[in-house]
Design an enzyme around this catalytic site. Structure first.
Site, PDB file in Angstrom:
ATOM      1  N   HIS A  31      25.824  43.581  77.005  1.00 19.18           N
ATOM      2  CA  HIS A  31      25.518  43.439  75.334  1.00 19.18           C
ATOM      3  C   HIS A  31      26.805  43.158  74.685  1.00 19.18           C
ATOM      4  O   HIS A  31      27.451  43.730  74.108  1.00 19.18           O
ATOM      5  CB  HIS A  31      24.928  44.606  74.923  1.00 19.18           C
ATOM      6  CG  HIS A  31      23.475  45.045  75.569  1.00 19.18           C
ATOM      7  ND1 HIS A  31      23.019  46.199  75.340  1.00 19.18           N
ATOM      8  CD2 HIS A  31      22.717  44.315  76.123  1.00 19.18           C
ATOM      9  CE1 HIS A  31      21.825  46.226  75.833  1.00 19.18           C
ATOM     10  NE2 HIS A  31      21.454  45.223  76.753  1.00 19.18           N
ATOM     11  N   GLY A  64      24.428  36.358  69.059  1.00 19.53           N
ATOM     12  CA  GLY A  64      25.053  37.479  68.981  1.00 19.53           C
ATOM     13  C   GLY A  64      26.445  37.794  68.624  1.00 19.53           C
ATOM     14  O   GLY A  64      26.632  39.156  68.223  1.00 19.53           O
TER      15      GLY A  64
HETATM   16  C1  LIG Z   1      21.787  41.083  82.862  1.00 13.26           C
HETATM   17  C2  LIG Z   1      21.525  41.258  81.501  1.00 13.26           C
HETATM   18  C3  LIG Z   1      20.563  42.065  81.171  1.00 13.26           C
HETATM   19  C4  LIG Z   1      20.130  42.190  79.881  1.00 13.26           C
HETATM   20  N1  LIG Z   1      19.002  42.938  79.637  1.00 13.26           N
HETATM   21  C5  LIG Z   1      18.570  42.907  78.102  1.00 13.26           C
HETATM   22  C6  LIG Z   1      17.389  43.691  77.597  1.00 13.26           C
HETATM   23  O1  LIG Z   1      16.817  44.231  78.426  1.00 13.26           O
HETATM   24  N2  LIG Z   1      17.124  43.503  76.291  1.00 13.26           N
HETATM   25  C7  LIG Z   1      17.776  43.009  75.400  1.00 13.26           C
HETATM   26  O2  LIG Z   1      17.238  43.226  74.333  1.00 13.26           O
HETATM   27  N3  LIG Z   1      18.985  42.453  75.714  1.00 13.26           N
HETATM   28  C8  LIG Z   1      19.379  42.369  77.122  1.00 13.26           C
HETATM   29  N4  LIG Z   1      20.422  41.701  77.470  1.00 13.26           N
HETATM   30  C9  LIG Z   1      21.353  41.014  76.436  1.00 13.26           C
HETATM   31  C10 LIG Z   1      20.539  39.941  75.709  1.00 13.26           C
HETATM   32  O3  LIG Z   1      20.310  38.927  76.976  1.00 13.26           O
HETATM   33  C11 LIG Z   1      21.750  39.067  75.023  1.00 13.26           C
HETATM   34  O4  LIG Z   1      22.327  40.135  74.166  1.00 13.26           O
HETATM   35  C12 LIG Z   1      21.279  37.933  74.321  1.00 13.26           C
HETATM   36  O5  LIG Z   1      20.682  37.082  75.036  1.00 13.26           O
HETATM   37  C13 LIG Z   1      22.423  37.167  73.508  1.00 13.26           C
HETATM   38  O6  LIG Z   1      21.804  36.247  72.872  1.00 13.26           O
HETATM   39  P1  LIG Z   1      22.734  34.977  72.181  1.00 13.26           P
HETATM   40  O7  LIG Z   1      21.854  34.054  71.620  1.00 13.26           O
HETATM   41  O8  LIG Z   1      23.942  35.562  71.422  1.00 13.26           O
HETATM   42  O9  LIG Z   1      23.206  34.295  73.792  1.00 13.26           O
HETATM   43  P2  LIG Z   1      22.634  33.487  74.977  1.00 13.26           P
HETATM   44  O10 LIG Z   1      21.204  34.058  75.044  1.00 13.26           O
HETATM   45  O11 LIG Z   1      23.574  33.855  76.103  1.00 13.26           O
HETATM   46  O12 LIG Z   1      22.375  32.268  74.609  1.00 13.26           O
HETATM   47  C14 LIG Z   1      23.325  31.235  74.584  1.00 13.26           C
HETATM   48  C15 LIG Z   1      22.614  29.954  75.116  1.00 13.26           C
HETATM   49  O13 LIG Z   1      23.893  28.737  74.971  1.00 13.26           O
HETATM   50  C16 LIG Z   1      23.820  27.987  76.057  1.00 13.26           C
HETATM   51  N5  LIG Z   1      25.110  27.423  75.970  1.00 13.26           N
HETATM   52  C17 LIG Z   1      26.138  27.998  76.827  1.00 13.26           C
HETATM   53  N6  LIG Z   1      27.273  27.238  76.326  1.00 13.26           N
HETATM   54  C18 LIG Z   1      26.797  25.940  75.815  1.00 13.26           C
HETATM   55  C19 LIG Z   1      27.318  24.825  75.070  1.00 13.26           C
HETATM   56  N7  LIG Z   1      28.913  24.656  75.345  1.00 13.26           N
HETATM   57  N8  LIG Z   1      26.384  23.651  74.691  1.00 13.26           N
HETATM   58  C20 LIG Z   1      25.082  23.963  74.615  1.00 13.26           C
HETATM   59  N9  LIG Z   1      24.731  25.268  74.925  1.00 13.26           N
HETATM   60  C21 LIG Z   1      25.414  26.089  75.468  1.00 13.26           C
HETATM   61  C22 LIG Z   1      23.632  29.063  77.280  1.00 13.26           C
HETATM   62  O14 LIG Z   1      23.082  28.214  78.124  1.00 13.26           O
HETATM   63  C23 LIG Z   1      22.409  29.988  76.708  1.00 13.26           C
HETATM   64  O15 LIG Z   1      21.280  29.400  76.757  1.00 13.26           O
HETATM   65  C24 LIG Z   1      21.025  41.621  78.815  1.00 13.26           C
HETATM   66  C25 LIG Z   1      21.871  40.756  79.192  1.00 13.26           C
HETATM   67  C26 LIG Z   1      22.326  40.447  80.608  1.00 13.26           C
HETATM   68  C27 LIG Z   1      23.232  39.679  80.963  1.00 13.26           C
END
Ligand SMILES: Cc1cc2nc3c(=O)[nH]c(=O)nc-3n(C[C@H](O)[C@H](O)[C@H](O)COP(=O)(O)OP(=O)(O)OC[C@H]3O[C@@H](n4cnc5c(N)ncnc54)[C@H](O)[C@@H]3O)c2cc1C
Length: 95
Positions: A31, A64
């Site tokens: 997280h 996030g």
């Molecule tokens: C193993 C694991 C288990 C988890 N379990 C849970 C759970 O049970 N419940 C929960 O609520 N949370 C869980 N989490 C946490 C949750 O997945 C993250 O907090 C959340 O996905 C973060 O969202 P985000 O939008 O910040 O980033 P992300 O979901 O990581 O999205 C970022 C996106 O940007 C894309 N990207 C990256 N670089 C580039 C670029 N240069 N150009 C274009 N696109 C790009 C990536 O491919 C990705 O699709 C878990 C995380 C992990 C790793």
């Protein structure tokens, strides 16, 4: 028997851990938050309350990194809710 093993036995589970924690003694989390936290001005935040980057009009942060601190719960729904709120603040151009 160490507490994690006792707990696993009690709930018929299997104890496991991240290698970095058990060998490297380094706390690990899936997280990851922060880095673009919200503020009233550039003095105390990176983004405004509508998720716009201070000093860079038109750039919005809704992932996030917009969460200011660890919420102590699974974050996806909070990230989604904040992103949905940010999008709801955009004028509806379909009207
Ligand atoms: C193993 C694991 C288990 C988890 N379990 C849970 C759970 O049970 N419940 C929960 O609520 N949370 C869980 N989490 C946490 C949750 O997945 C993250 O907090 C959340 O996905 C973060 O969202 P985000 O939008 O910040 O980033 P992300 O979901 O990581 O999205 C970022 C996106 O940007 C894309 N990207 C990256 N670089 C580039 C670029 N240069 N150009 C274009 N696109 C790009 C990536 O491919 C990705 O699709 C878990 C995380 C992990 C790793």
């Amino acid at each position: 028997m160490r507490p994690p093993k006792k707990l696993a036995q009690a709930c018929n589970g299997r104890p496991f851990n991240f290698l970095t924690e058990s060998v490297g003694d380094t706390a690990t989390t899936a997280h990851i938050f922060g880095g673009c936290h919200m503020g009233i001005s550039a003095e105390n935040g990176v983004i405004s309350t509508n998720h716009e980057l201070f000093g860079y009009p038109g750039i919005y942060v809704t992932d996030g990194s917009a969460i200011s601190a660890n919420i102590g719960a699974n974050p996806s729904l909070i990230i989604t809710a904040m992103a949905e709120r940010a999008m709801s603040l955009f004028p509806d151009r379909t009207l």
